[in-house]
Scaffold this motif. Structure first.
Motif, short mmCIF file in Angstrom:
data_model
loop_
_atom_site.label_atom_id
_atom_site.label_comp_id
_atom_site.label_asym_id
_atom_site.label_seq_id
_atom_site.Cartn_x
_atom_site.Cartn_y
_atom_site.Cartn_z
N TRP A 22 0.83 -1.20 0.00
CA TRP A 22 0.00 0.00 0.00
C TRP A 22 0.87 1.26 0.00
N TRP A 23 1.92 1.25 0.82
CA TRP A 23 2.79 2.42 0.87
C TRP A 23 3.53 2.62 -0.44
N GLY A 26 1.20 4.23 -2.68
CA GLY A 26 1.08 5.63 -2.28
C GLY A 26 2.26 6.47 -2.76
N CYS A 42 -3.87 5.71 0.09
CA CYS A 42 -2.91 4.60 0.15
C CYS A 42 -2.18 4.57 1.49
N PHE A 43 -1.76 5.71 1.97
CA PHE A 43 -1.02 5.74 3.24
C PHE A 43 -1.91 5.43 4.43
N GLY A 46 -2.68 1.82 4.15
CA GLY A 46 -1.43 1.10 4.41
C GLY A 46 -1.18 0.97 5.90
N ASN A 47 -1.38 2.04 6.65
CA ASN A 47 -1.26 1.97 8.11
C ASN A 47 -2.28 1.01 8.69
#
Length: 133
Positions: A22-23, A26, A42-43, A46-47
């Motif tokens: 995901w990152w 991003g 995305c970020f 991602g988290n």
């Protein structure tokens, strides 16, 4: 305590790889100026992909009760573009991780979480992550 243990196991058994995916998506979105609207999603997701237990992803419209740029027609167009460019490969990654988790009885909760994330990967625009109540 169980939430921490589940998150730790999750991180080791697939969360790290998919969160980095995901990152990476991003970063690619942020590098291309055109992708900036997708980079934040995305970020955030991602988290969430790193530490999903104790949190949930919901529509911002359901949270706030009103529409915004990401929950209206522009968000729908953005989700279609996202799906064609990056969403499908993140969803496939989560589905592959889910299948690997389903091979063991202990991995079933993790596989279910990967399926939830695969659905989010198909259309992340207009979603937000909040703590579970």
């Amino acid at each position: 305590m169980f939430r921490f243990l589940f998150n730790l196991l999750w991180f080791v058994l697939g969360g790290l790889v998919m969160g980095l995916g995901w990152w990476f998506a991003g970063l690619l979105c942020a590098i291309s100026v055109v992708g900036l609207p997708w980079a934040r999603s995305c970020f955030v997701i991602g988290n969430f992909s790193f530490w999903p237990f104790g949190q949930e992803a919901i529509s911002r419209q359901a949270l706030t009760g009103r529409r915004d740029w990401g929950t209206g027609p522009l968000g729908s167009v953005g989700n279609v573009i996202w799906f064609l460019v990056a969403g499908w490969w993140l969803a496939v990654g989560h589905l592959a991780s889910a299948l690997a988790c389903f091979l063991t009885v202990v991995g079933i909760p993790f596989g279910l979480q990967h399926i939830k994330l695969a659905l989010i990967a198909l259309a992340p625009i207009g979603m937000t992550v909040v703590p579970k109540r």
